[in-house]
Write a protein that holds these residues in place. Structure first.
Motif, mmCIF file in Angstrom:
data_model
loop_
_atom_site.group_PDB
_atom_site.id
_atom_site.type_symbol
_atom_site.label_atom_id
_atom_site.label_comp_id
_atom_site.label_asym_id
_atom_site.label_seq_id
_atom_site.Cartn_x
_atom_site.Cartn_y
_atom_site.Cartn_z
ATOM 1 N N LYS A 146 0.810 -1.218 0.000
ATOM 2 C CA LYS A 146 0.000 0.000 0.000
ATOM 3 C C LYS A 146 0.845 1.271 0.000
ATOM 4 O O LYS A 146 0.458 2.268 -0.598
ATOM 5 C CB LYS A 146 -0.911 -0.011 1.234
ATOM 6 N N LEU A 147 1.971 1.245 0.690
ATOM 7 C CA LEU A 147 2.686 2.504 0.919
ATOM 8 C C LEU A 147 4.198 2.338 0.812
ATOM 9 O O LEU A 147 4.760 1.370 1.331
ATOM 10 C CB LEU A 147 2.336 3.053 2.311
ATOM 11 N N SER A 148 4.821 3.309 0.154
ATOM 12 C CA SER A 148 6.282 3.417 0.123
ATOM 13 C C SER A 148 6.666 4.758 0.744
ATOM 14 O O SER A 148 6.270 5.816 0.249
ATOM 15 C CB SER A 148 6.818 3.338 -1.310
ATOM 16 N N VAL A 149 7.398 4.701 1.853
ATOM 17 C CA VAL A 149 7.854 5.918 2.540
ATOM 18 C C VAL A 149 9.303 6.183 2.120
ATOM 19 O O VAL A 149 10.155 5.296 2.247
ATOM 20 C CB VAL A 149 7.774 5.771 4.072
ATOM 21 N N ASP A 199 0.991 -2.809 5.003
ATOM 22 C CA ASP A 199 1.987 -3.366 4.090
ATOM 23 C C ASP A 199 2.750 -2.195 3.489
ATOM 24 O O ASP A 199 2.246 -1.496 2.606
ATOM 25 C CB ASP A 199 1.312 -4.186 2.995
ATOM 26 N N ALA A 200 3.937 -1.971 3.983
ATOM 27 C CA ALA A 200 4.693 -0.781 3.576
ATOM 28 C C ALA A 200 6.168 -1.117 3.455
ATOM 29 O O ALA A 200 6.669 -2.086 4.025
ATOM 30 C CB ALA A 200 4.490 0.341 4.595
ATOM 31 N N GLU A 201 6.846 -0.274 2.711
ATOM 32 C CA GLU A 201 8.302 -0.336 2.610
ATOM 33 C C GLU A 201 8.848 1.048 2.913
ATOM 34 O O GLU A 201 8.196 2.070 2.665
ATOM 35 C CB GLU A 201 8.737 -0.794 1.217
ATOM 36 N N TYR A 230 0.760 4.055 -2.805
ATOM 37 C CA TYR A 230 0.965 5.459 -2.444
ATOM 38 C C TYR A 230 2.443 5.699 -2.153
ATOM 39 O O TYR A 230 3.143 4.824 -1.621
ATOM 40 C CB TYR A 230 0.132 5.829 -1.215
ATOM 41 N N ILE A 231 2.891 6.896 -2.481
ATOM 42 C CA ILE A 231 4.268 7.331 -2.218
ATOM 43 C C ILE A 231 4.219 8.463 -1.203
ATOM 44 O O ILE A 231 3.442 9.416 -1.367
ATOM 45 C CB ILE A 231 4.961 7.835 -3.498
ATOM 46 N N LEU A 232 5.015 8.365 -0.168
ATOM 47 C CA LEU A 232 5.140 9.464 0.792
ATOM 48 C C LEU A 232 6.580 9.949 0.809
ATOM 49 O O LEU A 232 7.496 9.195 1.142
ATOM 50 C CB LEU A 232 4.742 9.027 2.204
ATOM 51 N N MET A 285 4.725 14.777 1.711
ATOM 52 C CA MET A 285 4.098 14.852 0.388
ATOM 53 C C MET A 285 3.578 13.468 0.003
ATOM 54 O O MET A 285 4.331 12.598 -0.435
ATOM 55 C CB MET A 285 5.122 15.364 -0.621
ATOM 56 N N TRP A 286 2.290 13.264 0.208
ATOM 57 C CA TRP A 286 1.650 11.964 -0.017
ATOM 58 C C TRP A 286 1.005 11.976 -1.403
ATOM 59 O O TRP A 286 0.174 12.837 -1.700
ATOM 60 C CB TRP A 286 0.603 11.730 1.058
ATOM 61 N N MET A 287 1.343 11.001 -2.266
ATOM 62 C CA MET A 287 0.847 10.991 -3.644
ATOM 63 C C MET A 287 0.553 9.569 -4.112
ATOM 64 O O MET A 287 1.111 8.603 -3.596
ATOM 65 C CB MET A 287 1.885 11.622 -4.580
#
Length: 533
Positions: free
Chosen positions: A11-14, A40-42, A91-93, A188-190
């Motif tokens: 779901k998310l990449s920080v 579920d993130a990296e 999503y990219i943060l 910056m969440w995109m």
């Protein structure tokens, strides 16, 4: 037990770009790790050739984090693009290393974005290290007119105007979700799909301006950007970039020129002209301000001596002084300059012209100045020198008025720094943490008044004898007892509760600090180790 917040795909990449802020980075990653516990993130850390041990720290303490260690500083845009290119999240943060997020920040953002398909980007409510709202949390597009209003101060004069305050959208409620135009690069969440469509960060922006450019391209692609204050983060603004410097003014406004040339080509020439005027005006004013700060005492002394000489010259016929000295004759100006420079030299020799007022050095400087004046005056012809009565009057005047001026300045300086002096510290956490920090504080500053706040909101037997407040009362107690410093244990108290207390306090006079893993304490301006491991 809480159900894991998991999805069919990542779901998310920080992505965190780091440069020489090792301790801020550790705190940031600690908060991010908590916030991704059920997602579920990296997590990526892209290091731009830091000289501290940032990379080693991440590899040791956060082995799950993907590290990209650059051999040179490639800039903010390129560093982010390196991670975006291999990121797998929906999503990219893009997150600054000098930030702290709440435990449910990411879950809230995912929920909002999932329910808002037209949202391309999202920003949250940001506060600084004192709990004060950061206006860049919500921004408008810096068109030439909007930039003009900001550069020349009209947005500060009319902070709620829909015409003049569009840069920081001052007319929008800070606690309501709204459509905005520009996201902050600090958070910056995109959507990854949007970035794949419009392209990543423009690498012609080395630092600053890239968030404005990318936000604008999201809008041009038909998506919306949102300000989402239901989630809050701390952004220790300026720690990794030193935004108060003259260099920042040059770099930031030159980034604005690049943005203008790219998106407002027809108006770019005029815009660049005004930008350059603003750059040099800001730089000039900063230099003048620093110069005036340095020479404020010599200017004050010059004024006092001139006024004193003028008054003595005016009244000398009425108080029996010989009337042989006239300011307008050939020796008059020389007499005045002799009196002036004698005392200025004396005060300079004794190092009386420092930022902090020193009364004893001032008296010593006046003694030296008096000796210089007497020596120089005796070398003048009798008909062109100060009389003994005149000299005595000058000495009496400077020994009264110059120290008096220092006392007045000393009072106002003390008044100015009164709220910043560490006299009362409120420590929030479990008893073991409080005892550990209290002993360190008392060891360094025995006179500090230390108050205790509990890590939760319930009292048990005898708690009221030790704790002055519960966790949810920290902001009120800090205000009531005029606390200069509040220290939280992030081991005992959630980041969400810490940020909530800071936001409630909202005081530029309180220095909020957070202990990280009970190993070091981090605040807006410095880092202090607790235990050497």
């Amino acid at each position: 037990m809480k159900t894991p917040y998991r999805y069919k795909k990542m779901k998310l990449s920080v992505i965190i770009v780091n440069y020489n802020v090792r301790y801020f980075l550790e705190q940031c990653l600690t908060s991010v790790k908590r916030a991704t516990a059920n997602i579920d993130a990296e997590i990526f850390v892209v290091d731009n050739e830091s000289k501290d041990d940032s990379v080693e720290m991440v590899q040791l303490l956060f082995p799950e984090v993907i590290v990209i260690a650059n051999k040179k500083n490639v800039g903010f845009s390129k560093a982010n693009n390196q991670a975006i290119a291999i990121a797998k999240g929906e999503y990219i943060l893009l997150l600054n290393p000098d930030t702290v997020v709440e435990e449910d920040t990411f879950e809230k953002c995912i929920t909002f974005m999932d329910k808002t398909p037209n949202a391309g980007g999202l920003g949250v409510k940001m506060i600084d290290g004192s709990g004060v709202f950061l206006p860049e949390s919500k921004r408008g597009l810096p068109t030439p007119s909007v930039s003009f209003y900001k550069i020349f101060g009209l947005s500060n004069l009319f902070p709620k105007s829909k015409v003049f305050s569009k840069y920081h959208l001052g007319y929008l409620d800070t606690n309501q979700t709204n459509e905005i135009e520009i996201l902050s690069g600090a958070f910056m969440w995109m959507r990854k799909s949007v970035l794949d469509k419009i392209g990543y960060l423009d690498e012609s922006f080395f630092m600053y301006g890239e968030d404005i450019d990318l936000s604008y391209r999201i809008l041009k692609a038909g998506y919306k950007n949102y300000y989402f204050p239901e989630s809050k983060i701390i952004h220790y603004k300026g720690e990794s970039t030193k935004k108060g410097s003259i260099n920042y003014v040059f770099v930031f406004y030159n980034a604005m020129i690049i943005f203008s040339k790219k998106h407002f080509a027809q108006k770019a020439k005029a815009f660049s002209f005004f930008i350059n005027i603003a750059i040099y005006l800001r730089a000039f004013m900063a230099i003048i301000f620093r110069f005036l700060t340095v020479i404020r005492l010599p200017i004050l002394d010059t004024f006092i001596i001139f006024i004193l000489l003028a008054l003595l010259t005016l009244f000398k016929p009425f108080i029996g002084f010989p009337n042989q000295i006239e300011i307008t004759n050939e020796y008059g100006l020389l007499n005045v300059l002799t009196a002036l420079f004698s005392f200025i030299i004396g005060l300079t020799i004794t190092k009386s012209y420092t930022k902090t007022v020193n009364i004893s050095r001032t008296f010593l400087g006046l003694v030296v100045g008096s000796i210089v004046l007497l020596g120089l005056n005796s070398s003048f012809p009798t008909n062109a020198s100060f009389s003994n009565k005149f000299i005595a009057s000058i000495l009496a005047g400077v020994f009264v008025f110059i120290p008096f001026s220092r006392i007045i300045l000393f009072y106002f300086d003390k008044l100015k720094i009164k709220r910043n002096s560490k006299k009362t510290t409120l420590i929030a956490g479990k008893k073991e943490f409080i005892e550990s920090i209290s002993s360190l504080i008392k060891l360094k500053s025995p006179s500090v008044d230390v108050l205790h706040a509990k890590h939760n909101n319930s009292y048990v037997k005898n708690d009221e004898e030790y704790f002055i407040a519960k966790q949810n009362q920290v902001a009120d107690i800090a205000e009531i007892y005029n606390a200069n410093e509040v220290i939280f244990s992030s081991t005992d108290i959630s980041y969400k509760d810490i940020i909530h207390s800071m936001n409630l306090a909202n005081s530029k006079y309180i220095d909020f600090k957070i202990s990280v893993n009970d190993n070091f304490i981090i605040g807006s301006h410095h880092v202090e180790k607790i235990i050497e491991k």
